[in-house]
Design an enzyme around this catalytic site. Sequence first.
Site, short mmCIF file in Angstrom:
data_model
loop_
_atom_site.label_atom_id
_atom_site.label_comp_id
_atom_site.label_asym_id
_atom_site.label_seq_id
_atom_site.Cartn_x
_atom_site.Cartn_y
_atom_site.Cartn_z
N SER D 269 -6.62 -0.32 -56.71
CA SER D 269 -7.44 -0.12 -57.89
C SER D 269 -8.77 0.44 -57.44
O SER D 269 -9.25 0.11 -56.35
CB SER D 269 -7.62 -1.47 -58.58
OG SER D 269 -8.80 -1.50 -59.34
N LYS D 275 -6.18 -6.06 -55.94
CA LYS D 275 -4.97 -5.72 -56.70
C LYS D 275 -3.89 -5.06 -55.83
O LYS D 275 -4.18 -4.31 -54.92
CB LYS D 275 -5.31 -4.75 -57.85
CG LYS D 275 -6.25 -5.28 -58.91
CD LYS D 275 -5.59 -6.24 -59.89
CE LYS D 275 -4.46 -5.64 -60.69
NZ LYS D 275 -4.85 -4.64 -61.68
N ASN D 277 -0.78 -3.24 -57.32
CA ASN D 277 -0.10 -2.95 -58.58
C ASN D 277 1.33 -2.48 -58.37
O ASN D 277 1.60 -1.71 -57.44
CB ASN D 277 -0.89 -1.88 -59.35
CG ASN D 277 -2.23 -2.41 -59.83
OD1 ASN D 277 -2.34 -3.56 -60.23
ND2 ASN D 277 -3.26 -1.57 -59.76
N ARG D 308 26.87 30.57 -83.15
CA ARG D 308 25.84 30.43 -82.11
C ARG D 308 24.51 30.20 -82.82
O ARG D 308 24.11 31.02 -83.66
CB ARG D 308 25.77 31.70 -81.25
CG ARG D 308 24.75 31.62 -80.11
CD ARG D 308 24.87 32.85 -79.21
NE ARG D 308 26.24 32.99 -78.77
CZ ARG D 308 26.97 34.10 -78.87
NH1 ARG D 308 26.43 35.19 -79.37
NH2 ARG D 308 28.23 34.12 -78.46
#
Lengths: 348, 348, 348, 348
Positions: D269, D275, D277, D308
């Site tokens: 972070s 952190k 994560n 088509r």
Amino acid sequence: MTLSFTAALCADAEIESFLAPQAELSAMLAFETALAGAQAEAGLIPAEAAAAIAQGCAAFQPNEAALTAGLFKDGVLGPSFVKALRQSLPEAARPHLHFGATSQDITDTALTLRLKPLLAALDTRLAALIEALEALEHEQGGMRLMAQTRMQAALPITVKDKIEAWLLPLRRHRARLAALAPRLLVIQLGGPVGSRAELGEAAEAVAAGLAARLGLGNAPCWQNARDNIVEFGATLALIAGALGKIGQDAAILAQTENGALKIAGGGSSSAMAHKANPVTAELLVALARYTAGLAGTLNQALVHENERSGAAWTLEWFTLPPLAVATGAALREAMGLVPRMRFQPPTL
Amino acid sequence: MTLSFTAALCADAEIESFLAPQAELSAMLAFETALAGAQAEAGLIPAEAAAAIAQGCAAFQPNEAALTAGLFKDGVLGPSFVKALRQSLPEAARPHLHFGATSQDITDTALTLRLKPLLAALDTRLAALIEALEALEHEQGGMRLMAQTRMQAALPITVKDKIEAWLLPLRRHRARLAALAPRLLVIQLGGPVGSRAELGEAAEAVAAGLAARLGLGNAPCWQNARDNIVEFGATLALIAGALGKIGQDAAILAQTENGALKIAGGGSSSAMAHKANPVTAELLVALARYTAGLAGTLNQALVHENERSGAAWTLEWFTLPPLAVATGAALREAMGLVPRMRFQPPTL
Amino acid sequence: MTLSFTAALCADAEIESFLAPQAELSAMLAFETALAGAQAEAGLIPAEAAAAIAQGCAAFQPNEAALTAGLFKDGVLGPSFVKALRQSLPEAARPHLHFGATSQDITDTALTLRLKPLLAALDTRLAALIEALEALEHEQGGMRLMAQTRMQAALPITVKDKIEAWLLPLRRHRARLAALAPRLLVIQLGGPVGSRAELGEAAEAVAAGLAARLGLGNAPCWQNARDNIVEFGATLALIAGALGKIGQDAAILAQTENGALKIAGGGSSSAMAHKANPVTAELLVALARYTAGLAGTLNQALVHENERSGAAWTLEWFTLPPLAVATGAALREAMGLVPRMRFQPPTL
Amino acid sequence: MTLSFTAALCADAEIESFLAPQAELSAMLAFETALAGAQAEAGLIPAEAAAAIAQGCAAFQPNEAALTAGLFKDGVLGPSFVKALRQSLPEAARPHLHFGATSQDITDTALTLRLKPLLAALDTRLAALIEALEALEHEQGGMRLMAQTRMQAALPITVKDKIEAWLLPLRRHRARLAALAPRLLVIQLGGPVGSRAELGEAAEAVAAGLAARLGLGNAPCWQNARDNIVEFGATLALIAGALGKIGQDAAILAQTENGALKIAGGGSSSAMAHKANPVTAELLVALARYTAGLAGTLNQALVHENERSGAAWTLEWFTLPPLAVATGAALREAMGLVPRMRFQPPTL
């Protein structure tokens, strides 16, 4: 009563009959009866208990309002259903009901038990639609028809070319349903956390017995591995998509300026008496686009948190039933449309 | 009766009451009465005819089954409804009914007429939910709470920080509904092809009179320009999405391992007595994802062929009602959830 | 290089220029410069530090490959970007860079900073398209044209009626963008968990200063309340949907059998020399349906877990850019199509 | 260069290599070479012409910018590609190039020719991922783990239970790809309107020869029956969904408060040094939701107008490539995640 008048256009009485609360209750009772039977056979519960459970299930009068209240409280019907059913049993049998099972087992198995006739009903309709198209091809296949590519007149083809292009995916859809059935139409049995731990060494025997008694396949626990369900949803959208293509073609061929197709019984207008609107054809297009959306949303339900996700499971409940019903409606409408179609000889 | 037991989870009696066939019929009758009144005022039809039409509308007993059959035939209720209503009128009034109007005028105006109270009901719920959250903030806002970023504990915040993040979009949603209302809640009047040609020079006066009598805004014909409708759908999904975020947060904060939030009245398990499942929170997540999908599908209905597309219009009918109902259900469930929420002091 | 040849059809160089890595880096540097400036003004960091940061930002040569590696590691560019930028600064300034901010602040603000010219570009195109349609209306508006309802010839209208139905939503879309801009084009400033706690009493002054320096609005932290972003996505799909409707109409009116419209420069066929395919009109339909889907998926990103959801945020990154680019492509193509359109007098 | 920095997160170099313009051109040249070879063998064109075409294809230097301009003009690469290739041939061979074929034949066959290695690459990754999970199961399978149902601690299971629930759908996905391959990996050969009329009685021989030379299956014309393509898209979303479920589980198990799983190399972070994560796990969730949306939108492409549809086909081009690439990215990320996962013994 429907949500709105127009909700009738994506409704289907037969398909709904497999999904309705009454059908779900019957399937849940069948699950408990079969589970107890299989467990008695495996020596996990007394044979008397299994007999009492079978009798109790046959006699049980569920209170739908109370069950719905339980659904809001518990997020699933299982707890209130099992509690009420247990109370209706002789005391000796009560501890043996729902032994080693959890709400998801009864809910998922009660689903696949009803998907079995639902699949059969869809396949019957597909077969009937194919037959109707083949009859039309037989009758009008040799007629010349101007091909349309990119919305422009191209070169002549025949009605047979046109109808074959409609038929090919329908035939493949029957094969898809047949290939999917063995992996979809299976029991769910996992117990509280999917490990079947409560059933001990008898687990596999109970699973096999449960499957045999219900006429479903045996399979490992799939409580949080919903790929077969989502694949079924994708197949439904493929079916409805093929019908939407027929509807789109029919609406264009029946345009006033084109006139290559007449559709008998066209819709009238409240303001223009001369109109004969290709109402059913347009409905098929709408159903194709509606089911395409639902199938995409159902895919979101694959992201199941851990052993059981209330959020993902509930999302599946919101999307699979209308997807099946709308596909059924599309098949029914297509079956009604084809006999009203008549190609017109080119005017040149 | 619902499609399935679990369909109750995305149902909402009040919101459905605005969409139900009976409400639609009332709105259609109101349209014809107001149209005749405005046309009499503009000198287009005799005052006696308008009076007879008003009387006839008040007395009309529609046959729902016949109307549904007409819906399948014509793709829209208008033709069979107008025909039956006309037959109930004194002969002299008959030619003056529905004069210069078409099925889409009555259908779309009958929709916006009911969206008016529907919007009001949603706004009332939004206001009540905001109030409930503000009360919770008032009570518990000062408590410390561990923020979670990317599913990991981050740094402490307060309960007030958390609740404010929930409130901000809800307040914006009220503003969105208020800004949308004047362009959404308008009459549709175009005649057979949207040009109002049949009304001649009186067209604008009739439109103004119709709008005034119905309490709707006046607007040019929008038969095939459905952006306001689709924007409404997008707003509904925004609302349900904000509630899904609250539900997702609540489910995570109430995890056994986290425990920052207790939710009273948690769901029970058929197999594990100790469980208190965050059932309502999960339901909010499911409703958010369901409405997200419906809103995307509704967008497909913008591609309207020429002056009126049966396919696109029908797709709108399939998606807007469940979207409104599910959003209503989400608001109701969120209103029920908040008072059951109690943040827990951090245990260190 | 594009993903595939056909990806060029939903690409748009101008709109992409606002989203491209280089533009993002410029916006990130502008954020850090403005943040430091506002913090110096508020007395939170020394003026010399702010000046050094501004200089450092002006001189910074980012390593895109390293940043992309950081993106995969951290899930967001912020950490590796801030680290590299910090290392490029004189030592005394380093602790003052990115003070009290987090990766989401720089990422979200760098987004809205670029959405500002992106919105302006879309509005410019909308205005130009409206002008082109008004010119066509001026030129050909009086010509009679057969209205088509439910794919059937109905009654005559005029070219003006047709073009007005195309114009109405486009004019509303300009109003929508104008109404959305003040709530969308705002700074994001929350710090690690959205509470701005690190900025203390200066928080509001810093926010106001940051907003003023960047030419964005001031707003409370919206890190996990993404309704304005999703509303923008919904508005993009509304725009593309309105253009898809024009394309659908054009393709039908230009059908060989209809011929009410000629489109100059139609596509050729590798096999049929006589074809003049309504290629651009079909492309508009495809872009409408593609953006409808993306808008629905973007809605799923509202379900943000707690203070910051990597999953929901990443989903937003996957859907919003292609949605903006495809809408830009649709506007560009529609602008190219209208001058090539010429209504044909009815042949009767 | 990517659309944005974050677009890298849903990109995949290997899968993109099969979809890139250069790969498409190679496949288109292979088609023309094989077609001419098969037609010479069937006596439809001179052997010398086929040899000259093969030589010309080997030597052809396409102008990508001119082809892209042709794509915008014609809506498909075929016309400008064939024209440029023809001009590069000796005059005598020119009329024999692309004989009886149309742009869709070359485009669709060039797609399936590249889907063949693309499918193989996905299957290789699925097999590698299964192996990695089995290795983890082998190592840590016996460890106890608290099951989580409805986001609440339930009862203990083992790591083996958890990993088996991840493995089951992955194994089924390999079987799905294997079952789909024979119907997906087939030639497209229909001529201008799908009837193969230009090839006369040699049509079936040419088709068989074309298929054999390209290593694809033979099949009737499927120009406007896209169910196999859409089924492939649905299968891709099933795969990505299963990986999203693994990611969702991993993110929850790795929560700070839970700690049952450690993921090495977690994201950092810019504001919180502590952190770690679960960035890759969140990315898998985002990719699952993104692909779910794309698969739903791809379904809309089933509604092909007549022989088509430029609109439906273009929509397929917009959705299938990113769907394949994002699924490839999800597989790659999951393969990278599993070896970084380590379950932690419960702390009790």
